[in-house]
Enzyme design. Structure first.
Site, PDB file in Angstrom:
ATOM      1  N   LYS A 181       0.833  -1.202   0.000  1.00  0.00           N
ATOM      2  CA  LYS A 181       0.000   0.000   0.000  1.00  0.00           C
ATOM      3  C   LYS A 181       0.869   1.255   0.000  1.00  0.00           C
ATOM      4  O   LYS A 181       1.853   1.340   0.741  1.00  0.00           O
ATOM      5  CB  LYS A 181      -0.916  -0.007   1.223  1.00  0.00           C
ATOM      6  CG  LYS A 181      -1.853  -1.222   1.262  1.00  0.00           C
ATOM      7  CD  LYS A 181      -2.635  -1.311   2.555  1.00  0.00           C
ATOM      8  CE  LYS A 181      -1.727  -1.599   3.724  1.00  0.00           C
ATOM      9  NZ  LYS A 181      -2.483  -1.864   4.978  1.00  0.00           N
ATOM     10  N   THR A 220      -7.122   9.248   9.250  1.00  0.00           N
ATOM     11  CA  THR A 220      -6.881   7.997   8.510  1.00  0.00           C
ATOM     12  C   THR A 220      -6.759   6.798   9.443  1.00  0.00           C
ATOM     13  O   THR A 220      -6.251   5.753   9.052  1.00  0.00           O
ATOM     14  CB  THR A 220      -5.601   8.119   7.665  1.00  0.00           C
ATOM     15  OG1 THR A 220      -4.502   8.446   8.534  1.00  0.00           O
ATOM     16  CG2 THR A 220      -5.746   9.188   6.589  1.00  0.00           C
ATOM     17  N   GLY A 222      -7.270   3.519  11.121  1.00  0.00           N
ATOM     18  CA  GLY A 222      -7.968   2.285  10.763  1.00  0.00           C
ATOM     19  C   GLY A 222      -7.999   1.970   9.287  1.00  0.00           C
ATOM     20  O   GLY A 222      -8.703   1.048   8.864  1.00  0.00           O
ATOM     21  N   THR A 223      -7.225   2.690   8.480  1.00  0.00           N
ATOM     22  CA  THR A 223      -7.279   2.450   7.027  1.00  0.00           C
ATOM     23  C   THR A 223      -6.794   1.048   6.662  1.00  0.00           C
ATOM     24  O   THR A 223      -7.367   0.385   5.796  1.00  0.00           O
ATOM     25  CB  THR A 223      -6.439   3.491   6.264  1.00  0.00           C
ATOM     26  OG1 THR A 223      -5.136   3.556   6.856  1.00  0.00           O
ATOM     27  CG2 THR A 223      -7.075   4.864   6.331  1.00  0.00           C
ATOM     28  N   GLY A 224      -5.730   0.588   7.309  1.00  0.00           N
ATOM     29  CA  GLY A 224      -5.199  -0.739   6.987  1.00  0.00           C
ATOM     30  C   GLY A 224      -6.160  -1.852   7.365  1.00  0.00           C
ATOM     31  O   GLY A 224      -6.387  -2.792   6.586  1.00  0.00           O
ATOM     32  N   CYS A 225      -6.742  -1.740   8.550  1.00  0.00           N
ATOM     33  CA  CYS A 225      -7.728  -2.734   8.993  1.00  0.00           C
ATOM     34  C   CYS A 225      -8.918  -2.749   8.039  1.00  0.00           C
ATOM     35  O   CYS A 225      -9.415  -3.813   7.636  1.00  0.00           O
ATOM     36  CB  CYS A 225      -8.216  -2.400  10.401  1.00  0.00           C
ATOM     37  SG  CYS A 225      -6.909  -2.297  11.639  1.00  0.00           S
TER      38      CYS A 225
END
Length: 449
Positions: A181, A220, A222-225
């Site tokens: 990412k 941003t 929690g974007t990965g979760c």
């Protein structure tokens, strides 16, 4: 809904609600996927950072995991925060016992939070690489996590080519697909900041890149979760990997663009609810919803019109009532056409049959109406030769025009004022003690034969 897609999320709990299990369940629910969960750790955190992690005993993590997979099952698995080697090994060992359900494992190697906190214990990295990555279908590291996995100094991955190289090197550790990412590494492209997410497919030895505009915001968390949960949800629905990644990245992009306002003092959460369409009328009747949108007193004036009150108290002139009977029959003809049009526009046999039944009901009702007119000395020929009033023509043509030019909902909405108005007026008059009872108005100069 039958055969609803299911996703199991194995992750930590975020007390702030923006990441971890909480973000996963919000994401999957908004994507209409049934979410089950296995909690691996409980964190004390908010938008400013993480100040405590309490790991769930590995044997209890296994107990949760076995309980879900042995009964409910899953179509895909998302794995997030695993903060100890013991938990990682326990999860890997248990998943091997359910190979069919562990075909699509999306692993988000949660090592560093958005606020910069280290979440994965250093001694757990080796266990993750050696036991979980070989079971992983798609791995979704951000740039700092990719550097940790490859034991590279911070800042080593600084170009698009470096991202591609990292994705390919990480793939050698076991996952079939690697999505590096690029949110931490925006590039200047044609004068604009762009984010490039790089997907590497080991089965075809090809790269697939997804480019989006960079959104400069601190919200941003929690974007990965969220991305990994959305990705697992798309796979559970049957999407191919490239489509699943594209859809999941789009979901996160919109969630960032529509971030929730001012939650916390630090890195706020993204908006997991954007696919949902909130109804301001939820829990209310259609009549209540319509009344709330009307100008004040308009509905009261509608159902308490002098014509209605004249019927109720017996003061309506006979000629007015007879004129109404004639116009109402003409209206029934157009109403039957509208119901037939609704049947034509329906998409299921049940709805087609239901609207067709309304047409048949109107046909029977219209004959009863003519019989009633005859009691007032009005013949069928006289009814049919009566010119249609401008009000009757205006409303019925509006209904039919909306039905022809719009969809079924447009047609139903156009028909609603009459349907609801007649119903409420009928109930109101029936339940009003002041309403005169009897078959016909008592003040008529002539009685029907």
């Amino acid at each position: 809904m039958s055969n609803i897609p299911k996703v199991l999320t194995i992750a930590g709990s975020d007390s702030g609600g923006g990441a971890g299990i909480q973000a996963d369940i919000k994401t999957l629910t908004s994507l209409r996927v049934y979410a089950t969960s296995v909690i691996t750790s409980v964190t004390s955190q908010n938008t400013l950072g993480v100040d405590g992690i309490h790991d769930i005993p590995p044997e209890f993590v296994v107990k949760q995991l076995t309980a879900v997979l042995s009964d409910i099952g899953t179509d895909a698995i998302k794995i997030g925060m695993l903060s100890s080697a013991a938990i990682i090994n326990s999860v890997a060992t248990t998943l091997k016992q359910f190979p069919e359900q562990a075909r699509y494992v999306v692993l988000d190697p949660v090592m560093i939070s958005t606020s910069g906190s280290r979440l994965l214990a250093a001694d757990a990295i080796h266990a993750l690489v050696t036991t979980l990555l070989p079971l992983t279908y798609i791995l979704t590291p951000n740039v700092p996590e990719a550097e940790v996995l490859l034991n590279l100094p911070a800042g080593s991955i600084s170009t698009l080519e470096a991202m591609r190289s990292a994705a390919k090197s990480i793939a050698n550790l076991g996952p079939k697909f690697v999505l590096v990412k690029g949110g931490h590494l925006p590039f200047d492209m044609n004068g604009k900041k762009q984010v490039v997410d790089v997907l590497y497919d080991t089965t075809k030895d090809v790269f697939f890149e997804i480019v989006n505009g960079f959104v400069d915001t601190r919200n941003t968390h929690g974007t990965g979760c969220t991305l990994s949960a959305a990705l697992a949800g798309e796979l559970a629905k049957g999407a191919t990997v490239d489509i699943a990644c594209t859809n999941a990245i789009r979901y996160v992009k919109v969630a960032i663009n529509q971030a929730l306002p001012a939650i916390g003092k630090g890195s706020g959460p993204i908006n997991h609810f954007h696919p949902l369409r909130w109804s301001p009328y939820e829990g209310k009747t259609l009549l209540t919803a319509i009344k709330e949108k009307l100008p004040k007193n308009l509905w009261f004036e509608f159902i308490h019109h002098p014509f209605v009150r004249g019927i109720a108290d017996g003061t309506l002139p006979t000629e007015s009532f007879v004129y109404y009977l004639k116009q109402d029959y003409l209206y029934l003809q157009h109403y039957a056409r509208a119901a037939a049009l609704a049947s034509y526009k329906s998409k299921t046999m049940i709805d087609i049959e239901a609207n067709a039944a309304i047409v048949l009901h109107i046909a029977k009702e219209s004959q009863l109406h003519l019989n009633y007119c005859a009691k007032w000395g009005v013949t069928k020929e006289e009814v049919l030769s009566t010119p249609e009033s401008v009000y009757n023509a205006a409303y019925t043509r509006y209904v039919l025009d909306k039905g022809m030019s719009g969809d079924l909902l447009d047609l139903k909405a156009a028909m609603a004022p009459c349907l609801i108005g007649y119903g409420e007026i009928g109930f109101m008059l029936f339940n009003d003690p002041a309403t005169k009872r009897g078959k016909y108005p008592t003040n008529t100069p002539f009685q029907p034969s």
